[in-house]
Design an enzyme around this catalytic site. Sequence first.
Site, PDB file in Angstrom:
ATOM      1  N   HIS A  84       3.950 -10.401   3.292  1.00 53.31           N
ATOM      2  CA  HIS A  84       4.422 -10.707   1.998  1.00 53.31           C
ATOM      3  C   HIS A  84       6.243 -11.195   2.259  1.00 53.31           C
ATOM      4  CE1 HIS A  84       1.968  -8.736  -1.303  1.00 53.31           C
ATOM      5  NE2 HIS A  84       1.179  -9.452  -0.630  1.00 53.31           N
ATOM      6  N   TYR A 397      14.528  -2.884   2.610  1.00 51.15           N
ATOM      7  CA  TYR A 397      13.045  -2.844   2.339  1.00 51.15           C
ATOM      8  C   TYR A 397      12.376  -3.287   3.565  1.00 51.15           C
ATOM      9  CZ  TYR A 397       9.002  -3.239  -0.346  1.00 51.15           C
ATOM     10  OH  TYR A 397       7.671  -3.112  -1.022  1.00 51.15           O
TER      11      TYR A 397
HETATM   12  C1  PHB Z   1       1.122   1.066  -2.110  1.00 49.93           C
HETATM   13  O1  PHB Z   1       0.734  -0.084  -2.144  1.00 49.93           O
HETATM   14  O2  PHB Z   1       0.287   2.327  -2.016  1.00 49.93           O
HETATM   15  C2  PHB Z   1       2.580   1.326  -2.099  1.00 49.93           C
HETATM   16  C3  PHB Z   1       3.469  -0.153  -1.950  1.00 49.93           C
HETATM   17  C4  PHB Z   1       4.647   0.245  -2.224  1.00 49.93           C
HETATM   18  C5  PHB Z   1       5.361   1.305  -2.540  1.00 49.93           C
HETATM   19  C6  PHB Z   1       4.780   2.360  -2.596  1.00 49.93           C
HETATM   20  C7  PHB Z   1       3.226   2.255  -2.337  1.00 49.93           C
HETATM   21  O3  PHB Z   1       6.792   1.405  -2.492  1.00 49.93           O
END
Ligand code: PHB
Length: 402
Positions: A84, A397
């Site tokens: 992504h 991130y």
């Molecule tokens: C998930 O896909 O479980 C997921 C993705 C992003 C997050 C938390 C959980 O910040």
Amino acid sequence: MQVEDSREAEKQVRTQVAIIGAGPAGLLLGQLLSRAGIDNVILERRDRDYVLSRIRAGVLEQGMVDLLQEAGVSERLGREGLVHDGFSLAFHGVLHRIDLEELTGGRTVTVYGQTEVTRDLVEARQALGRPTIYEAQDVALHDIDSASPRVTFRKDGQLYELACDFIAGCDGYHGVSRASVPAAALHSFERVYPFGWLGVLVDRPPASHELVYAGHERGFALCSMRSAERSRYYIQVPQDERVEDWSDEAFFDELRARLPSETAAAVTPGPSIEKSIAPLRSFVAEPMRFGRLFLAGDAAHIVPPTGAKGLNLAASDIRYLFDALHQHYNEGSDAGLDGYSARALARVWKAERFSWWMTNLLHHFPERDGFDGRIQQAEFDYLKQSRAACTALAENYVGLPY
Ligand code: PHB
Ligand code: FAS
């Protein structure tokens, strides 16, 4: 693991590194140590099926992907992982995309469930023929501040003593390792949030090809995925909420009420194949080392999942701990071991900050007054207008450097 002469009612076994916990941290450390020829044993309280069944994280930083590649367990990840290059924030119905790749000079994240990471590591360990003792009961750590630490445990009613050089405490927030450190030697920091995440896994196509994090006065919502056919959704719920009080229909109605209309329209409801509530807390225990015991992953720190950092912090801890153990055994230097806690905590606290910031930005805090709501709106407006603000979010991130 050699079984030495057994004493009365006790079997003596020895290894170089005793790993407590077969979650991602313990399994990844075991895999790296085994490939480096460093003997290790994993002691896991639960059975193999439980370990393989847990539904947790979903987003991997590039640093973790690289480490899994170095550990020789990235073949399926390379095939099935979804790269992504961005995600979207939504605030009171307004969408704003964060272009991770453009803002960070080409860096991305990979969507690949923690369940799959665990499966790949369990299968790799089995292929190497390395010992994982499942259903190890009454695990107890001894002499952790000496040159001869020991771990005792029961297996099928038999008491064992595992002598080792080092103990890696990878047994999560509720494990025995952190609890084995004398209280006077440990300093904990904690923030418990007044809400949890109700998560649903459903075999329906995702609402969007990228993740959508939504802030709304009804509460936070997240649209994630595991594949093009399997979606993972979350909504913020009060701290004392019970999962049995939420039908699938009620979940999807509430989820769509919190999303921008175009995203809500793209949600395909379906029967949940997993539904659970996770509490949210920020927690750090310092230091992450006591004598021959080294804490890694959730055993040492917890972040709210808003920033997708929990699993990724376990990976950076293991990077530092593996390098330090490798240096000890192969170069006779303890510089890495002596510097482990400070090095790991420097990265942990930056991820704690980011996860705390994302959680405050996107969640509804019922006990707070209108001022905080205006601050949240101002944060979002600032992100919409400032490349610098989006760059700061993006670089956290995708993961700060190891
Ligand atoms: C998930 O896909 O479980 C997921 C993705 C992003 C997050 C938390 C959980 O910040
Ligand atoms: P883990 O807790 O995964 O593993 C610890 C292991 O030690 C377990 O197998 C346990 O059975 C074992 N153990 C415990 N006590 C023991 C004892 N006394 N003796 C032997 N073994 C023992 N992170 C994200 O990034 N995104 C998310 O969406 C997300 N969702 C989460 C949802 C939930 C419900 C939870 C609890 C965590 C979530 N996390 C998420 C964080 C999670 O992914 C952790 O960061 C990750 O599992 C950390 O891995 P470990 O440190 O290996 O700990």
